[in-house]
Design an enzyme around this catalytic site. Sequence first.
Site, mmCIF file in Angstrom:
data_model
loop_
_atom_site.group_PDB
_atom_site.id
_atom_site.type_symbol
_atom_site.label_atom_id
_atom_site.label_comp_id
_atom_site.label_asym_id
_atom_site.label_seq_id
_atom_site.Cartn_x
_atom_site.Cartn_y
_atom_site.Cartn_z
ATOM 1 N N HIS A 1 -67.464 17.274 -14.570
ATOM 2 C CA HIS A 1 -67.499 18.737 -14.689
ATOM 3 C C HIS A 1 -68.948 19.134 -14.987
ATOM 4 C CE1 HIS A 1 -66.803 22.628 -16.675
ATOM 5 N NE2 HIS A 1 -65.588 22.643 -16.159
ATOM 6 N N ASP B 1 -66.174 12.910 -22.513
ATOM 7 C CA ASP B 1 -65.714 14.293 -22.387
ATOM 8 C C ASP B 1 -64.181 14.235 -22.372
ATOM 9 O OD1 ASP B 1 -64.741 16.665 -21.399
ATOM 10 O OD2 ASP B 1 -66.115 16.774 -19.689
ATOM 11 N N GLN C 1 -60.015 17.083 -20.807
ATOM 12 C CA GLN C 1 -58.757 17.001 -20.045
ATOM 13 C C GLN C 1 -57.846 15.873 -20.508
ATOM 14 O OE1 GLN C 1 -57.720 19.280 -18.134
ATOM 15 N NE2 GLN C 1 -59.543 20.413 -17.540
ATOM 16 N N LYS D 1 -57.557 24.197 -24.431
ATOM 17 C CA LYS D 1 -56.810 23.440 -23.414
ATOM 18 C C LYS D 1 -55.629 22.694 -24.027
ATOM 19 C CE LYS D 1 -60.883 22.765 -20.507
ATOM 20 N NZ LYS D 1 -60.680 23.585 -19.313
ATOM 21 N N CYS E 1 -65.917 23.623 -10.938
ATOM 22 C CA CYS E 1 -67.119 23.263 -11.717
ATOM 23 C C CYS E 1 -67.492 21.805 -11.480
ATOM 24 C CB CYS E 1 -66.924 23.526 -13.211
ATOM 25 S SG CYS E 1 -66.616 25.224 -13.608
HETATM 26 N N1 PMP Z 1 -65.066 18.978 -19.113
HETATM 27 C C1 PMP Z 1 -63.967 19.029 -18.373
HETATM 28 C C2 PMP Z 1 -63.467 17.771 -17.741
HETATM 29 C C3 PMP Z 1 -63.297 20.244 -18.217
HETATM 30 O O1 PMP Z 1 -62.206 20.296 -17.462
HETATM 31 C C4 PMP Z 1 -63.804 21.404 -18.841
HETATM 32 C C5 PMP Z 1 -63.112 22.743 -18.686
HETATM 33 N N2 PMP Z 1 -62.699 23.073 -17.423
HETATM 34 C C6 PMP Z 1 -64.946 21.287 -19.604
HETATM 35 C C7 PMP Z 1 -65.557 20.064 -19.736
HETATM 36 C C8 PMP Z 1 -65.548 22.465 -20.299
HETATM 37 O O2 PMP Z 1 -64.676 22.982 -21.248
HETATM 38 P P1 PMP Z 1 -65.037 24.331 -21.988
HETATM 39 O O3 PMP Z 1 -65.186 25.364 -20.918
HETATM 40 O O4 PMP Z 1 -63.870 24.586 -22.868
HETATM 41 O O5 PMP Z 1 -66.302 24.100 -22.701
#
Ligand code: PMP
Length: 411
Positions: free
Chosen positions: A122, A199, A202, A225, A365
């Site tokens: 991401h 990270d 998910q 999430k 993203c």
């Molecule tokens: N890493 C991953 C794998 C994600 O799916 C996301 C959110 N889509 C993020 C980071 C970023 O999360 P946040 O927008 O809550 O900072």
Amino acid sequence: MINKEEIVKDFPILDRKVNGKKLVYFDNAATTQKPLSVINAISDYYKIYNANPHRGAHTLSVEATEAYEQTRNKVAKFINARSEQEIIFTKNTTEALNLVAYSYVNNNLTSDDEITICITEHHSNLIPWQQIAIRKGAKINYMYVDSDGILSVDEIKNKITDKTKVVCIAHVTNTFGIVNPVEEIVSIAHEKGAIVVIDGAQSTPHMKIDVQKLDADFFAFSGHKMLAPMGVGVLYGKKELLKNMTPFLYGGDMIEYVSEQTTTFAELPFKFEAGTQNVEAVVGLSSAIDYIEKIGYEYIEEQERELTEYALEKLNQIDDVIIYGSKNIENKVGVISFNVKDVHPHDTATILDRYGIAIRSGHHCAQPFMKHLDLNSTCRISFYFYNTKEEIDIFIDAIKKVRGHMGYGTK
Ligand code: PMP
């Protein structure tokens, strides 16, 4: 025995109508819905004990401080950290990863060093490292995956070298929901003397996290999430690393003593929490953890596995649907990326919205990953334990109509 109907009733939003149809919410990887217990916990905070924590001697401030610090303790137990000093509240995963980038990597990287990340990352777990690498004249080494999104052990071994100082990897990918072999990555990285940043945005909502078992050096996740409000995330870091890091943000509440020309900083974890924190979101996170622990990860995993298997089977039967990513349910959470042939994903999402169905469309993203697969964008459905097979049936019926809406025939 957990009753699904009772669970669904805990989420008032799931009862609403969208475009005259009952809402089918399949965008849980973007953010999950919130149970009444979380909504009430936030409302109680404002009704009963709203105050600025860590500052006042008065009762309200003491109560707000207790709620805030008890949540830190709860989070530490939730992910099996050794100490609550290893838990830093941030705004979200993105801020947690930036904190590591600027407070650790920025101070420990030279132009001879490499940062290894995966092409599936991401943007939150890619751009911070890319920007630090540019600043330091260091190199980003990408681990590439196969067309199913699977990362091989050979690729890991090839891309983590003697020059690697930091490895950054998603526990679970947000595009295909693939569970990466993080324990293997950690062990290979540690052999080479590199630290590992995981990270967990998910993974934390879907599986029990044990940071000691993972042996992660840093682990980041977002509350929103996993049933909690937006505006709170967590950075776990090993104490010996956090202790030696410089603060990320400077200001009130993170200091020991300030003089005209210099400042000494507070103990862990407070030196990383400058300024007034999002107490309502932290209180909501506490309630969200209670909810998850009440139903248990066993139930969450079982529900998501059943839903994913069912959806994959039904989607597979539609000739006009292309499914991306591994279909191996053993290695996957409830995320499915797909496209309807000849139809732009945004059109598919807009048409589904007419049927009350919320899905995600776009590059998720993850533009470098999309480019790697020679894709522009995809549709993505993502489940949480409160979704049902009946909702999947509604979704499948609507998907069969998408090409018709676009004026194409169905094959
Ligand atoms: N890493 C991953 C794998 C994600 O799916 C996301 C959110 N889509 C993020 C980071 C970023 O999360 P946040 O927008 O809550 O900072």
